[in-house]
Design a protein around this motif. Sequence first.
Motif, PDB file in Angstrom:
ATOM      1  N   GLY A  91       0.128  -4.914 -14.890  1.00 13.55           N
ATOM      2  CA  GLY A  91      -0.534  -3.653 -14.568  1.00 13.55           C
ATOM      3  C   GLY A  91      -1.620  -3.284 -15.539  1.00 13.55           C
ATOM      4  N   GLY A  92      -1.898  -4.156 -16.529  1.00 15.87           N
ATOM      5  CA  GLY A  92      -2.993  -3.923 -17.447  1.00 15.87           C
ATOM      6  C   GLY A  92      -2.566  -3.333 -18.775  1.00 15.87           C
ATOM      7  N   VAL A  93      -3.548  -2.842 -19.517  1.00 16.67           N
ATOM      8  CA  VAL A  93      -3.322  -2.273 -20.845  1.00 16.67           C
ATOM      9  C   VAL A  93      -2.362  -1.078 -20.756  1.00 16.67           C
ATOM     10  N   GLY A  94      -1.357  -1.077 -21.623  1.00 19.24           N
ATOM     11  CA  GLY A  94      -0.381   0.008 -21.653  1.00 19.24           C
ATOM     12  C   GLY A  94       0.814  -0.187 -20.754  1.00 19.24           C
ATOM     13  N   SER A  95       0.850  -1.291 -20.010  1.00 20.12           N
ATOM     14  CA  SER A  95       1.945  -1.503 -19.051  1.00 20.12           C
ATOM     15  C   SER A  95       3.253  -1.905 -19.709  1.00 20.12           C
ATOM     16  N   ALA A  96       3.221  -2.294 -20.990  1.00 17.86           N
ATOM     17  CA  ALA A  96       4.470  -2.673 -21.662  1.00 17.86           C
ATOM     18  C   ALA A  96       5.451  -1.510 -21.685  1.00 17.86           C
ATOM     19  N   TYR A  97       4.939  -0.287 -21.820  1.00 21.00           N
ATOM     20  CA  TYR A  97       5.825   0.880 -21.930  1.00 21.00           C
ATOM     21  C   TYR A  97       6.571   1.172 -20.629  1.00 21.00           C
ATOM     22  N   PRO A  98       5.896   1.238 -19.467  1.00 21.52           N
ATOM     23  CA  PRO A  98       6.674   1.435 -18.233  1.00 21.52           C
ATOM     24  C   PRO A  98       7.570   0.248 -17.913  1.00 21.52           C
ATOM     25  N   TRP A  99       7.173  -0.963 -18.305  1.00 21.46           N
ATOM     26  CA  TRP A  99       8.046  -2.115 -18.064  1.00 21.46           C
ATOM     27  C   TRP A  99       9.321  -1.997 -18.901  1.00 21.46           C
ATOM     28  N   ALA A 100       9.203  -1.417 -20.083  1.00 17.29           N
ATOM     29  CA  ALA A 100      10.386  -1.243 -20.937  1.00 17.29           C
ATOM     30  C   ALA A 100      11.314  -0.167 -20.391  1.00 17.29           C
ATOM     31  N   ARG A 101      10.782   0.787 -19.620  1.00 13.20           N
ATOM     32  CA  ARG A 101      11.599   1.884 -19.090  1.00 13.20           C
ATOM     33  C   ARG A 101      12.221   1.576 -17.739  1.00 13.20           C
ATOM     34  N   LYS A 102      11.850   0.456 -17.153  1.00 15.98           N
ATOM     35  CA  LYS A 102      12.421   0.114 -15.850  1.00 15.98           C
ATOM     36  C   LYS A 102      13.921  -0.131 -15.975  1.00 15.98           C
ATOM     37  N   ASN A 103      14.597  -0.047 -14.879  1.00 11.88           N
ATOM     38  CA  ASN A 103      16.039  -0.277 -14.848  1.00 11.88           C
ATOM     39  C   ASN A 103      16.357  -1.385 -13.834  1.00 11.88           C
TER      40      ASN A 103
END
Length: 469
Positions: free
Chosen positions: A425-437
């Motif tokens: 998803g581009g720059v900054g996507s690591a954070y929402p990927w870490a919050r996924k369940n």
Amino acid sequence: MRFLFLVLWGWSLLAWSAEPFTPLRLEPQPLQIRNAGAPDVALLCPRKGPSSVRPLAPPPEPTQIPDEDEVASALQDAPVASGLQPVRPVPAWPSNPARGWRIAVWGDSHMAAAFFSDQLQRKLAPADAPVSSRFIHAGVGHGGVRGLVRKTCLSGEWAREMAYAHADAASAPGPGMTSLVAKRPGATLALDLRDAQGQARHTSLQVLYHGEGAGNTQLAISVDGEAETLVSLDPQVGPGALALQTTAPLSTLKIRVVEGAFRFQGIKLSETPAPATLHMDLFAYPGATAAGWVRSDLSYLASWFTDQSYDLALIAFGTNEGNDPRFNETAYRDTLTRALGQFRQVFPQTQCVLIGPGDRGVRVVKSKAAKTSKKQAAQSKRSAKATSSAKLLKYAHIHAQIGQIQAEVAALHACSAWSMQTAMGGVGSAYPWARKNPPLMAPDLLHFTPAGYRELANIFLADFGLNPP
């Protein structure tokens, strides 16, 4: 566009042929061992002695994933324009059902974990179809390297040397550009070579090594825990192979250094009698960079592959380059260009895809607002916001630059490029990927969970339209 691609292809071929080389000659030394072929032979590693007790370091300050509003603010303060080229589909797979598809993977810890390649295997080959590997590189047994053998035991004094960082490993590179060096006699390496189902399949293999030329290297070889066979290696300088032939399929192989120097380069397994639908060799190693391809002696490296061609090579570097505090776009572009030129000399006809690093986040110190006044908490929040753009997206921006450079350099060497960061998803996507369940990013916000690697592999296959033959 197609005309431009053909022009670039022709230019690249001329560039690759500018410095011709000849693979060094490799003549395997035969060794026959009679073994009983006992079923279910287990490999037992010797117990390690007590380690010295080190003083305890103070515990690190607790950290957490930044709040969503902090990440959103950072993205707003430093927007990134997407300059990545669209994915260019890999040309049609060569049709050769007699031997199936052959894929090689070079890369860093992302590929060494093998979750990505495992998912490719599951998707590209039917569940009941045979999947084989030809090489086990010298990174075997290192933490973070999996999917090579069922179990590895190392005892005695060994050292690992990588071509990207060690001159000796670069002048005598193994197929994975990694060497396992015995520091003194008594060093022992044992491998469980059974397949995923626990079945012994191989009656022949080659132990790959670097010949020192001294003529006094002696090994003790044991198969399935039976009596050792002493063998003196051929007194030659350069790539060497001990061609082991057994009377029954072997489960375990043990190599003990009795005398002399021994630089282990890997194992080369024999082709299985029944052709595999998919053949995949994994040469990835944690910490590796594309510089391994620049520094390696090509004549030496190519000697391992004279009888091994690949339909597709995945070249997945960039994370460790981006972690270097001295990272420079111009220097990285030059290194990558030279690396692909070297790769193309060894594998001129192999289709290749450069895989760029994924997005990377930064953990922050846990908020202590509950223990401070409202005024202090507000000041802390303002301070965090002021530094969020530079801190939270520091590595994400570098990875985006690396992905862009890879896309441009790949096009000049008739390769495709694919970015894990873009797929996320581009720059900054690591954070929402870490919050996924379940989470798709590992807690370090750099690596992925097994589920995350599987998701990336699925996106990769979909983006390139790769389907089983």
